[in-house]
Design a protein around this motif. Structure first.
Motif, PDB file in Angstrom:
ATOM      1  N   PHE A 197       0.832  -1.260   0.201  1.00  0.00           N
ATOM      2  CA  PHE A 197       0.474   0.128   0.334  1.00  0.00           C
ATOM      3  C   PHE A 197       1.033   1.142   0.146  1.00  0.00           C
ATOM      4  O   PHE A 197       1.856   0.889   0.458  1.00  0.00           O
ATOM      5  N   ALA A 198       0.614   2.628  -0.227  1.00  0.00           N
ATOM      6  CA  ALA A 198       0.933   3.866  -0.395  1.00  0.00           C
ATOM      7  C   ALA A 198      -0.275   4.177  -0.135  1.00  0.00           C
ATOM      8  O   ALA A 198      -0.993   4.895  -0.216  1.00  0.00           O
ATOM      9  N   ILE A 199       1.013   5.601   0.998  1.00  0.00           N
ATOM     10  CA  ILE A 199      -0.065   6.522   1.732  1.00  0.00           C
ATOM     11  C   ILE A 199       0.280   8.464   1.107  1.00  0.00           C
ATOM     12  O   ILE A 199       1.892   8.211   1.776  1.00  0.00           O
ATOM     13  N   ALA A 200       0.445   8.902   0.685  1.00  0.00           N
ATOM     14  CA  ALA A 200       0.688  10.168   0.160  1.00  0.00           C
ATOM     15  C   ALA A 200       0.244  11.462   0.554  1.00  0.00           C
ATOM     16  O   ALA A 200      -1.197  11.686   0.390  1.00  0.00           O
ATOM     17  N   CYS A 201       0.828  12.002   0.987  1.00  0.00           N
ATOM     18  CA  CYS A 201       0.169  13.404   1.610  1.00  0.00           C
ATOM     19  C   CYS A 201       0.895  14.286   1.185  1.00  0.00           C
ATOM     20  O   CYS A 201       2.119  14.519   1.053  1.00  0.00           O
ATOM     21  N   ILE A 202       0.612  15.633   0.392  1.00  0.00           N
ATOM     22  CA  ILE A 202       0.880  16.879  -0.782  1.00  0.00           C
ATOM     23  C   ILE A 202       0.217  18.036  -0.395  1.00  0.00           C
ATOM     24  O   ILE A 202      -0.470  18.284   0.728  1.00  0.00           O
ATOM     25  N   GLY A 203       0.956  19.517  -0.254  1.00  0.00           N
ATOM     26  CA  GLY A 203       0.587  20.142   0.124  1.00  0.00           C
ATOM     27  C   GLY A 203      -0.597  20.637  -0.788  1.00  0.00           C
ATOM     28  O   GLY A 203      -0.661  20.114  -1.851  1.00  0.00           O
ATOM     29  N   LEU A 204      -1.435  21.822  -0.583  1.00  0.00           N
ATOM     30  CA  LEU A 204      -2.101  22.194  -0.598  1.00  0.00           C
ATOM     31  C   LEU A 204      -1.930  23.151  -1.989  1.00  0.00           C
ATOM     32  O   LEU A 204      -3.154  23.758  -2.222  1.00  0.00           O
ATOM     33  N   LYS A 205      -1.125  23.483  -2.361  1.00  0.00           N
ATOM     34  CA  LYS A 205      -1.082  24.475  -3.742  1.00  0.00           C
ATOM     35  C   LYS A 205      -0.681  22.852  -4.839  1.00  0.00           C
ATOM     36  O   LYS A 205      -1.053  23.639  -6.457  1.00  0.00           O
ATOM     37  N   PHE A 206      -0.894  21.564  -4.733  1.00  0.00           N
ATOM     38  CA  PHE A 206      -0.303  20.907  -5.437  1.00  0.00           C
ATOM     39  C   PHE A 206      -1.406  20.218  -6.125  1.00  0.00           C
ATOM     40  O   PHE A 206      -3.172  20.215  -5.153  1.00  0.00           O
ATOM     41  N   SER A 207      -1.377  20.027  -7.522  1.00  0.00           N
ATOM     42  CA  SER A 207      -3.027  18.956  -7.747  1.00  0.00           C
ATOM     43  C   SER A 207      -3.372  17.315  -7.644  1.00  0.00           C
ATOM     44  O   SER A 207      -2.350  16.586  -7.840  1.00  0.00           O
ATOM     45  N   LEU A 208      -4.157  17.820  -6.752  1.00  0.00           N
ATOM     46  CA  LEU A 208      -4.271  16.277  -5.938  1.00  0.00           C
ATOM     47  C   LEU A 208      -4.435  15.335  -7.755  1.00  0.00           C
ATOM     48  O   LEU A 208      -4.031  14.187  -7.141  1.00  0.00           O
ATOM     49  N   GLU A 209      -5.584  15.169  -8.240  1.00  0.00           N
ATOM     50  CA  GLU A 209      -5.376  14.387  -9.572  1.00  0.00           C
ATOM     51  C   GLU A 209      -3.811  14.116 -10.064  1.00  0.00           C
ATOM     52  O   GLU A 209      -3.450  12.700 -10.208  1.00  0.00           O
ATOM     53  N   ARG A 210      -2.974  15.085 -10.909  1.00  0.00           N
ATOM     54  CA  ARG A 210      -2.585  14.678 -11.129  1.00  0.00           C
ATOM     55  C   ARG A 210      -0.947  14.395 -10.702  1.00  0.00           C
ATOM     56  O   ARG A 210      -0.016  13.257 -11.144  1.00  0.00           O
ATOM     57  N   THR A 211      -0.997  14.974  -8.957  1.00  0.00           N
ATOM     58  CA  THR A 211      -0.004  13.554  -8.718  1.00  0.00           C
ATOM     59  C   THR A 211      -0.777  12.754  -7.766  1.00  0.00           C
ATOM     60  O   THR A 211       0.519  11.757  -8.293  1.00  0.00           O
ATOM     61  N   HIS A 212      -2.160  12.067  -7.681  1.00  0.00           N
ATOM     62  CA  HIS A 212      -2.520  10.762  -7.687  1.00  0.00           C
ATOM     63  C   HIS A 212      -1.865  10.260  -8.517  1.00  0.00           C
ATOM     64  O   HIS A 212      -1.798   8.970  -8.612  1.00  0.00           O
ATOM     65  N   LYS A 213      -2.513  10.728 -10.021  1.00  0.00           N
ATOM     66  CA  LYS A 213      -1.696   9.675 -11.236  1.00  0.00           C
ATOM     67  C   LYS A 213      -0.407   9.935 -11.648  1.00  0.00           C
ATOM     68  O   LYS A 213       0.392   8.363 -12.170  1.00  0.00           O
ATOM     69  N   LEU A 214       0.618  10.214 -11.000  1.00  0.00           N
ATOM     70  CA  LEU A 214       1.811  10.228 -11.122  1.00  0.00           C
ATOM     71  C   LEU A 214       2.103   8.985 -10.527  1.00  0.00           C
ATOM     72  O   LEU A 214       3.156   8.009 -10.688  1.00  0.00           O
ATOM     73  N   ILE A 215       1.915   8.956  -9.095  1.00  0.00           N
ATOM     74  CA  ILE A 215       1.961   7.429  -8.536  1.00  0.00           C
ATOM     75  C   ILE A 215       2.182   6.535  -8.655  1.00  0.00           C
ATOM     76  O   ILE A 215       2.091   5.803  -8.455  1.00  0.00           O
ATOM     77  N   THR A 216       0.368   6.810  -8.812  1.00  0.00           N
ATOM     78  CA  THR A 216      -0.006   5.412  -8.576  1.00  0.00           C
ATOM     79  C   THR A 216       0.435   4.483 -10.646  1.00  0.00           C
ATOM     80  O   THR A 216       0.908   3.261 -10.690  1.00  0.00           O
ATOM     81  N   LYS A 217       0.716   5.612 -11.212  1.00  0.00           N
ATOM     82  CA  LYS A 217       1.972   4.785 -12.642  1.00  0.00           C
ATOM     83  C   LYS A 217       3.006   4.322 -11.470  1.00  0.00           C
ATOM     84  O   LYS A 217       3.617   3.188 -12.928  1.00  0.00           O
ATOM     85  N   LYS A 218       4.035   5.122 -11.331  1.00  0.00           N
ATOM     86  CA  LYS A 218       5.253   4.319 -10.972  1.00  0.00           C
ATOM     87  C   LYS A 218       5.114   3.052  -9.837  1.00  0.00           C
ATOM     88  O   LYS A 218       5.885   2.012 -10.258  1.00  0.00           O
ATOM     89  N   LEU A 219       3.847   2.849  -8.900  1.00  0.00           N
ATOM     90  CA  LEU A 219       3.581   1.329  -8.587  1.00  0.00           C
ATOM     91  C   LEU A 219       2.607   0.955  -8.576  1.00  0.00           C
ATOM     92  O   LEU A 219       2.617  -0.363  -8.322  1.00  0.00           O
ATOM     93  N   GLY A 220       2.084   1.391  -9.843  1.00  0.00           N
ATOM     94  CA  GLY A 220       1.226  -0.224 -10.790  1.00  0.00           C
ATOM     95  C   GLY A 220       0.434   0.017 -10.314  1.00  0.00           C
ATOM     96  O   GLY A 220      -0.214   0.176  -8.997  1.00  0.00           O
TER      97      GLY A 220
END
Length: 526
Positions: free
Chosen positions: A82-105
């Motif tokens: 599993f992975a839990i990623a926490c991002i800052g208020l200014k980052f794009s939630l959707e785009r960051t989530h896509k990057l992480i899921t693409k890397k981890l599978g």
């Protein structure tokens, strides 16, 4: 290799093999498990023990931040369950989530959430940190100070030209600037725009598209301690022409309620007059203000009529003028109704805020500023940050005030020229070469888009202070929706206190901020 005679890798003990494999990055570790059955078994033993990997990144680019964190957590053998990623208020939630899921599978469950701060070890330095979300503002200001200190030996640069995004609130950034910079640092720019940029330092080039632009960018000018001998000094001189005038008494916020979220937040408030306990709602406040200033309103109406005769205004403004002319006997009431219903865009409240402020772990001290908020309706104003007990006044745009203020700026520039002339004549008394003297290089202005021909009734008023005093020198500027300028508010322009004790203000409306750039030769410096 396992079957070879004489040993090699085959002679490694199981404990030693596990120790070696456990030091491999995740991808190399996965490949090593395919070498042989014994290696696969050793890799399985390594993965059989639960392991938690984490890292944080303060990189302002979300793409680079995601890469730094993932490279760090995958630098050792791990099979993510599993992975839990926490991002800052200014980052794009959707785009960051896509990057992480693409890397981890797709087989790895991932939760990405927006946090107001992060805790952990830095992905690059491995230093453990507790970082609240506002630290990005601190980092922005500290980056400016660090750059200035590196090239000049002083943490406060000569000048800063800033551009803010229209969806961002620049008031907290400017408050930090007030804390961090000296009174000699000139700060000016536009609060509410849309921009792209490129830095000489590639690591700071966060994005290449308008969609990814950040909340604010600063062009920093600092004295160069390593400049060649004989090179003179460039100076910045800032001046302000304000276009707003206070109306009504000084009030205090009685109750404050924030509405909305994100960049659309606003403040609902009531107020009290000095010496009164009764709270006044916004509608009554406006009624009292217009009632006290009806003579000024009549003058404004006459001025608007003259402008209307010279050049037809837009349709809704023309209708408003016609209605007022037809209802002359009920003029004041008509003004109140029309401006309340249309959320007057030239009415503001100026709030004097005294707040504790600090940068990073530095000592906390009090900072007093005057901040303006656009009145959206009764009794609503844009933005947040107003507290119960804060004193404030209503302000409205006024062309006469702006014109008088432009004349004062022109006088400031004349005095500046006279000071240079005195300095030059003193230094070159008896010297034939009079070309070696302080001279203007050019000027930049940031002016409110509400000013101009229709506001003053004549052309090029805002440019006149520079053009009259420095004819022939380059001048350029832009129209803004919020003018940044680090100046004290003089008694002639605002609330009537002495300039030394008046609050410092960085963000203005219906104003023009002037920057005059001059150069002093090295002979005059010495």
């Amino acid at each position: 290799m396992e079957r070879g005679r004489g040993g090699g890798v085959a002679l490694l003990s199981e404990d030693l093999l596990q120790n070696i494999l456990s030091r491999l990055p995740a991808l190399s570790f996965a490949n090593a498990g395919c070498v042989s059955r014994s290696w696969r078994r050793a890799a399985g033993d390594v993965l059989s023990r639960p392991k938690l990997a984490s890292a944080i990144s303060l990189n302002p680019s979300f793409q680079d931040a995601v890469k730094e964190v993932l490279d760090s957590v995958l630098s050792r053998p791990i099979r993510p369950h599993f992975a839990i990623a926490c991002i800052g208020l200014k980052f794009s939630l959707e785009r960051t989530h896509k990057l992480i899921t693409k890397k981890l599978g797709s087989a790895t469950p991932v939760i990405t959430s927006v946090a107001r701060g992060i805790i952990g070890s830095d992905a690059i330095t491995e230093e453990f940190k507790e970082e609240p979300g506002i630290s990005l503002i601190d980092k922005f200001v500290m980056d400016i100070r660090n750059f200035s200190a590196a090239v000049s030996g002083c943490t406060s640069p000569t000048g800063i030209v800033m551009f803010g995004d229209k969806h961002a609130d620049m008031k907290p950034v400017l408050e930090k600037m007030d804390y961090a910079m000296s009174m000699e640092t000139v700060i000016l720019g536009e609060e509410s725009g849309h921009f792209m940029y490129r830095s000489g330092d590639d690591s700071r080039n966060i994005s290449g598209s308008l969609k990814n632009s950040c909340d604010g960018v600063a062009l920093v000018f600092a004295r160069d301690n390593a400049k060649p001998q004989g090179v003179g000094e460039t100076q910045f001189h800032v001046a302000l022409s304000t276009g707003v005038v206070p109306v009504g008494p000084t009030l205090k916020a009685a109750s404050v309620k924030v509405k909305g979220d994100g960049s659309e937040r606003s403040t609902w408030l009531t107020a009290r007059k000095e010496g009164l306990k009764e709270a006044l709602d916004g509608e009554r406040l406006l009624h009292d203000i217009y009632d006290e200033k009806k003579e000024m309103q009549k003058k404004v109406e006459i001025s608007q009529l003259e402008n209307f005769q010279q050049s037809p205004p837009v349709m809704w403004k023309g209708c408003q003028l016609l209605l007022r002319l037809l209802l002359t006997s009920n003029l004041l009431q008509m003004i109140i109704v029309m401006e309340n219903e249309n959320a007057s865009h030239d009415l503001y409240i100026g709030v004097t805020k005294r707040r504790k402020c600090s940068i990073g772990s530095e000592k906390v001290r009090w900072v007093t500023t005057l901040e303006f908020h656009d009145v959206l309706g009764v009794p609503l104003c844009d933005g947040v940050g107003i507290k119960t007990g804060d004193p404030f006044r209503f302000y409205r745009s006024d062309s006469d005030t702006a014109l008088s203020s432009c004349r004062r700026v022109s006088e400031e520039f004349r005095n500046l020229k006279q000071a240079w002339t005195h300095k030059n004549s003193y230094h070159f008394r008896g010297v034939a070469d009079g070309g070696d003297k302080t001279e203007v290089c050019g000027g930049i202005i940031f002016s409110c888009y509400g000013r101009g021909d229709s506001f003053f009734g004549q052309a090029n008023v805002d440019s006149s202070p520079f053009l009259e005093n420095f004819p022939g020198f380059p001048l350029a500027g832009i129209m803004c929706g919020g003018e940044i300028g680090s100046v004290h508010l003089s008694s002639a322009d605002h609330q009537g206190g002495q300039e030394e004790s008046s609050p410092r203000s960085y963000l203005h409306y219906y104003s023009t901020v002037y920057l005059v750039i001059s150069h002093t030769p090295s002979s005059l410096e010495s």
